[in-house]
Scaffold this motif. Structure first.
Motif, PDB file in Angstrom:
ATOM      1  N   PHE A 152       0.857  -1.181   0.000  1.00  0.00           N
ATOM      2  CA  PHE A 152       0.000   0.000   0.000  1.00  0.00           C
ATOM      3  C   PHE A 152       0.896   1.235   0.000  1.00  0.00           C
ATOM      4  O   PHE A 152       1.766   1.374   0.862  1.00  0.00           O
ATOM      5  N   VAL A 153       0.693   2.110  -0.975  1.00  0.00           N
ATOM      6  CA  VAL A 153       1.522   3.309  -1.108  1.00  0.00           C
ATOM      7  C   VAL A 153       0.657   4.542  -0.899  1.00  0.00           C
ATOM      8  O   VAL A 153      -0.350   4.739  -1.593  1.00  0.00           O
ATOM      9  N   LYS A 154       1.037   5.357   0.066  1.00  0.00           N
ATOM     10  CA  LYS A 154       0.342   6.611   0.334  1.00  0.00           C
ATOM     11  C   LYS A 154       1.125   7.754  -0.298  1.00  0.00           C
ATOM     12  O   LYS A 154       2.304   7.942  -0.013  1.00  0.00           O
ATOM     13  N   VAL A 155       0.447   8.513  -1.165  1.00  0.00           N
ATOM     14  CA  VAL A 155       1.059   9.673  -1.798  1.00  0.00           C
ATOM     15  C   VAL A 155       0.257  10.906  -1.374  1.00  0.00           C
ATOM     16  O   VAL A 155      -0.870  11.107  -1.830  1.00  0.00           O
ATOM     17  N   ALA A 156       0.832  11.684  -0.511  1.00  0.00           N
ATOM     18  CA  ALA A 156       0.157  12.876   0.009  1.00  0.00           C
ATOM     19  C   ALA A 156       1.226  13.933   0.254  1.00  0.00           C
ATOM     20  O   ALA A 156       2.132  14.083  -0.565  1.00  0.00           O
ATOM     21  N   THR A 157       1.153  14.653   1.368  1.00  0.00           N
ATOM     22  CA  THR A 157       2.207  15.605   1.712  1.00  0.00           C
ATOM     23  C   THR A 157       3.555  14.902   1.735  1.00  0.00           C
ATOM     24  O   THR A 157       4.570  15.456   1.332  1.00  0.00           O
ATOM     25  N   GLY A 158       3.547  13.656   2.218  1.00  0.00           N
ATOM     26  CA  GLY A 158       4.720  12.791   2.176  1.00  0.00           C
ATOM     27  C   GLY A 158       4.396  11.538   1.390  1.00  0.00           C
ATOM     28  O   GLY A 158       3.299  11.382   0.853  1.00  0.00           O
ATOM     29  N   ILE A 159       5.345  10.629   1.328  1.00  0.00           N
ATOM     30  CA  ILE A 159       5.169   9.358   0.622  1.00  0.00           C
ATOM     31  C   ILE A 159       5.653   8.232   1.529  1.00  0.00           C
ATOM     32  O   ILE A 159       6.725   8.317   2.127  1.00  0.00           O
ATOM     33  N   GLY A 160       4.868   7.180   1.628  1.00  0.00           N
ATOM     34  CA  GLY A 160       5.270   6.021   2.425  1.00  0.00           C
ATOM     35  C   GLY A 160       4.565   4.787   1.922  1.00  0.00           C
ATOM     36  O   GLY A 160       3.648   4.863   1.096  1.00  0.00           O
ATOM     37  N   ALA A 161       4.968   3.625   2.424  1.00  0.00           N
ATOM     38  CA  ALA A 161       4.358   2.364   1.998  1.00  0.00           C
ATOM     39  C   ALA A 161       4.148   1.453   3.192  1.00  0.00           C
ATOM     40  O   ALA A 161       4.919   1.475   4.158  1.00  0.00           O
ATOM     41  N   GLY A 162       3.089   0.666   3.122  1.00  0.00           N
ATOM     42  CA  GLY A 162       2.819  -0.379   4.094  1.00  0.00           C
ATOM     43  C   GLY A 162       2.956  -1.719   3.404  1.00  0.00           C
ATOM     44  O   GLY A 162       2.445  -1.906   2.295  1.00  0.00           O
TER      45      GLY A 162
END
Length: 381
Positions: free
Chosen positions: A209-219
């Motif tokens: 799962f990749v979150k692309v918002a103010t920052g970027i991260g993955a689960g």
């Protein structure tokens, strides 16, 4: 109310056969669980005492008295879920399946520090409980997602790059003082990955799962379970150096993916082009309005993200990559860039059955993940 952490946890192995909402008889539960009749009877009584299981009518009789059926009661307790972003705070009440009871979102800068942010969670949580006519005693627990590495065992942030004043802060202790229930804290993307996986892709063993918002991260979900890493830093792809990039990142390094492909980085690029873009939503609105400059910037950001994800595909071999976060609302522009780079740079074997999809849970992913995290903890699953 009866404490969940003891009797319900003991009965958790039985309760898992009721979590699908299907009413079942004692005989059915004995067959499914393989437990002795006396054990099943005792555990049903324990679950009835907590309210987690309630009677659900009677099954058809095959002679004699019709057998009673039992079902999971998801509103027996509520979960207070807090999704803390770099520039926002969402606080929600859910039932034990993650279904939303109430929610509120507000602008809040993580850099204001733990006292300000956690105080806001407490005040908002109490307001939501009051509006729902429930009390803190009705909570199964509090689940919190933070935008940085977290030691899940202690709930303390672990050298978070964008959270000044948060390192090693006792988030759990602070919220336990206010609510007197179990508190679990994790990286926000881990929580979102858990929510997406448990509600939308439960059959998938390997998911990113990749979150692309103010920052970027993955689960990272591997073997059907969330993978956090030794210090809770697994999936921190936002601070992998993007090839050929030298932009200064707020973490102190240069060339980080977050510094060139996050919503904040895109907004900065667009402002330099003379466009009004301060937030993720501004970028999304420009793309939706058909602005060519914004659309191209988002697609290029997707390519940068996809280049880093291609390495993740080779390393982890997921079958699904889910793209979430506020910038995912820009739609095909972001996903097209990500897919383009992944399929160009990954070996065919790793991408034969790979799907790159937008989040199905969308804005509810973190809320559902927090509920799942608390449910698993409370029931010992």
């Amino acid at each position: 109310m009866t404490d969940l952490s003891s009797s319900a946890a003991d009965a958790g192995s039985l309760l898992r056969w009721l979590l699908d909402g299907q009413p079942r008889t004692r005989a059915e539960l004995i067959d499914l669980s393989g437990l002795a009749r006396s054990t099943v009877t005792g555990r049903i009584e324990a679950l009835l005492a907590t309210g987690l299981v309630v009677p659900s009518g009677e099954a058809a009789s095959t002679g004699g008295r019709p057998p009673a059926r039992f079902r999971f009661n998801p509103v027996a307790r509520l979960v207070l879920a807090a999704d803390v972003g770099a520039t926002h705070l969402s606080v929600a009440l859910t039932d034990l399946t993650g279904e939303l009871v109430d929610r509120t979102t507000m602008p809040l800068n993580i850099a204001e520090g733990p006292e300000a942010v956690l105080g806001a969670i407490t005040r908002t949580g109490r307001d939501l409980l009051a509006a729902a006519g429930r009390a803190t005693g009705d909570l199964a627990g509090v689940g919190v997602g933070l935008p940085g590495p977290v030691d899940h065992r202690t709930g303390r942030p672990n050298h978070p790059p964008i959270m000044p004043g948060w390192d090693s802060y006792d988030v759990v202790g602070r919220l336990v003082e206010d609510f007197a229930v179990p508190v679990l804290v994790d990286n926000d993307v881990n929580v979102m990955a858990l929510g997406e996986h448990s509600t939308q892709y439960a059959e998938v063993e390997h998911l990113l799962f990749v979150k692309v918002a103010t920052g970027i991260g993955a689960g990272v979900v591997s073997g059907g379970r969330l993978h956090r890493g030794a210090q809770g830093a697994a999936g921190d792809i936002g601070h992998i150096q993007a090839p050929g990039q030298t932009a200064q990142c707020r973490c102190g390094n240069v060339g980080c993916l977050e510094a060139v492909a996050s919503a904040a980085a895109i907004a900065q690029q667009l402002r330099a082009e003379g466009l009004a873009a301060e937030t993720s939503q501004d970028v999304v609105d420009l793309v939706r309005a058909g602005n060519a400059t914004a659309t191209q910037a988002v697609r290029q950001a997707g390519r940068e993200i996809g280049t880093v994800l291609a390495a993740c595909v080779s390393l982890l071999n997921p079958s699904v990559i889910v793209i979430g976060g506020s910038l995912a609302q820009a739609g095909d522009s972001l996903l097209a860039g990500i897919r383009e780079a992944i399929y160009a740079r990954s070996l065919p074997l790793a991408t034969t059955e790979l799907r790159v999809e937008p989040s199905r849970a969308a804005g509810d992913a973190a809320v559902r993940g927090a509920a799942t995290m608390i449910l698993y903890h409370a029931l010992g699953l």
